[in-house]
Design an enzyme around this catalytic site. Structure first.
Site, PDB file in Angstrom:
ATOM      1  N   ARG A 153       0.817  -1.223   0.000  1.00  0.00           N
ATOM      2  CA  ARG A 153       0.000   0.000   0.000  1.00  0.00           C
ATOM      3  C   ARG A 153       0.848   1.270   0.000  1.00  0.00           C
ATOM      4  NH1 ARG A 153      -4.745  -1.801   4.380  1.00  0.00           N
ATOM      5  NH2 ARG A 153      -5.294  -3.754   3.310  1.00  0.00           N
ATOM      6  N   CYS A 172      -1.551  14.765 -14.693  1.00  0.00           N
ATOM      7  CA  CYS A 172      -1.149  13.858 -15.762  1.00  0.00           C
ATOM      8  C   CYS A 172      -0.472  12.627 -15.173  1.00  0.00           C
ATOM      9  CB  CYS A 172      -0.210  14.556 -16.734  1.00  0.00           C
ATOM     10  SG  CYS A 172      -0.980  15.905 -17.644  1.00  0.00           S
ATOM     11  N   ARG A 193      -1.322   9.137 -17.079  1.00  0.00           N
ATOM     12  CA  ARG A 193      -2.459   8.982 -17.996  1.00  0.00           C
ATOM     13  C   ARG A 193      -2.243   9.702 -19.316  1.00  0.00           C
ATOM     14  NH1 ARG A 193      -5.309  13.545 -18.855  1.00  0.00           N
ATOM     15  NH2 ARG A 193      -4.873  15.241 -17.393  1.00  0.00           N
ATOM     16  N   ILE A 235       2.927  13.109 -29.250  1.00  0.00           N
ATOM     17  CA  ILE A 235       3.817  14.153 -29.747  1.00  0.00           C
ATOM     18  C   ILE A 235       2.941  15.214 -30.404  1.00  0.00           C
ATOM     19  CG2 ILE A 235       5.634  14.727 -31.405  1.00  0.00           C
ATOM     20  CD1 ILE A 235       6.608  11.819 -31.113  1.00  0.00           C
ATOM     21  N   TYR A 236       3.045  16.442 -29.932  1.00  0.00           N
ATOM     22  CA  TYR A 236       2.265  17.530 -30.522  1.00  0.00           C
ATOM     23  C   TYR A 236       2.775  17.832 -31.926  1.00  0.00           C
ATOM     24  CZ  TYR A 236      -0.143  18.455 -26.150  1.00  0.00           C
ATOM     25  OH  TYR A 236      -0.942  18.336 -25.043  1.00  0.00           O
ATOM     26  N   ALA A 290       2.050  23.201 -25.141  1.00  0.00           N
ATOM     27  CA  ALA A 290       0.616  23.279 -25.445  1.00  0.00           C
ATOM     28  C   ALA A 290      -0.144  23.487 -24.142  1.00  0.00           C
ATOM     29  CB  ALA A 290       0.160  22.024 -26.145  1.00  0.00           C
TER      30      ALA A 290
END
Length: 291
Positions: A153, A172, A193, A235-236, A290
């Site tokens: 835990r 994130c 995520r 990837i932007y 971004a």
């Protein structure tokens, strides 16, 4: 690519795979558009070096100041500026941090107080770590590692569903688990995520490797491994040229992290306590964040 660091190669291979095989995502949150891949995995042996990527310069000072800011439990971007620059906020008007754009964009949109000297972000990572509905997760984590090392835990979570709509960026990197071996080594596994592979992930790798070192230090343990599991890795579209440049670069051995004094409490770390030795990266590669 001509590289000498097999662990960094894993990261560069992921960049190449997403560049060449990633799914085009045009309806993503920022409107910039991405190439995306679902579920990827990276692993770093912290016993062999500190994973500060070398194919481009990763700003360790920014990594460290942000982590110390999280550990303070702060939600004020100007406090991060004070830690980073080592000056009072009254002397930092106009000086930016990696969270300034989020405070001035999402923070303002959410109605959080925003001025030259106070930029609230809502209950972001630090608040969740140190005051999750009145619970100090960091203190509980360290107590568990010290007193019940074989527990399953040893968890640190930032994904507090009740607070998501108040955060100037929902987390994130949302959950990490720590593991203590019988030989006294501390390892960390992170689930992220959403991952900006070019700008964010090198930073995230260094941050959680650093957190593992810090917790091991106050628990009188050695470090083991850091495992990074990525959900939506992307990837932007406006990072593509920068990624191509990075993929052409060689890599070097990872540097060494040195903690300069014996510290008993996680709350006692300061910027001056850390030193990176033997870091020989390529030049910085700039790209827009971004927001």
């Amino acid at each position: 690519m001509s590289n000498t660091n097999c662990e960094e190669d894993m990261y560069l291979d992921l960049l190449h795979t997403v560049m060449t095989k990633g799914e085009e995502r045009v309806a993503e949150r920022t409107g910039v558009g991405t190439r995306s891949r679902f579920m990827s995995w990276l692993n770093f042996d912290l016993r062999e070096g500190f994973p500060l990527l070398t194919s481009k310069r990763v700003p360790f000072k920014s990594v460290l100041s942000e982590l110390l800011w999280f550990l303070e439990g702060s939600m004020n971007e100007r406090r991060l500026a004070e830690i980073h620059y080592g000056k009072p906020r009254s002397e930092l008007i106009g000086k930016k941090t990696i969270w300034t754009a989020n405070a001035d964009s999402q923070g303002v949109a959410l109605g959080h107080y925003n001025s030259d000297s106070n930029k609230d972000l809502g209950p972001v990572y630090g608040v969740q770590w140190r005051n999750w509905n009145g619970i100090d997760q960091i203190a509980a984590l360290i107590d568990g590692i010290k007193n019940n090392p074989q527990s399953r835990r040893h968890i640190l979570s930032a994904w507090n569903v009740g607070d998501l709509d108040r955060m100037a960026l929902p987390p994130c990197h949302i959950l990490s688990q720590f593991y203590v071996t019988n030989d006294g080594e501390l390892s960390c596994s992170l689930y992220q995520r959403s991952a900006d592979l070019f700008l964010g992930v090198p930073f995230n790798i260094a941050s959680y490797a650093l957190l593992t070192h810090m917790i091991a230090h106050v628990c009188d343990l050695k470090v083991g491994e850091f495992t990074h599991t990525i959900g939506d890795g992307h990837i932007y579209n406006n990072h593509i040229d920068a990624v191509r440049e990075q993929l052409e670069r060689p890599t070097m051995a990872f540097p060494e992290l040195v903690i300069n004094r014996k510290i008993a409490s996680i709350d006692d770390f300061e910027m001056k306590d850390f030193e990176i030795i033997g870091y020989s990266p390529g030049d910085t590669i700039k790209a827009p964040m971004a927001v």
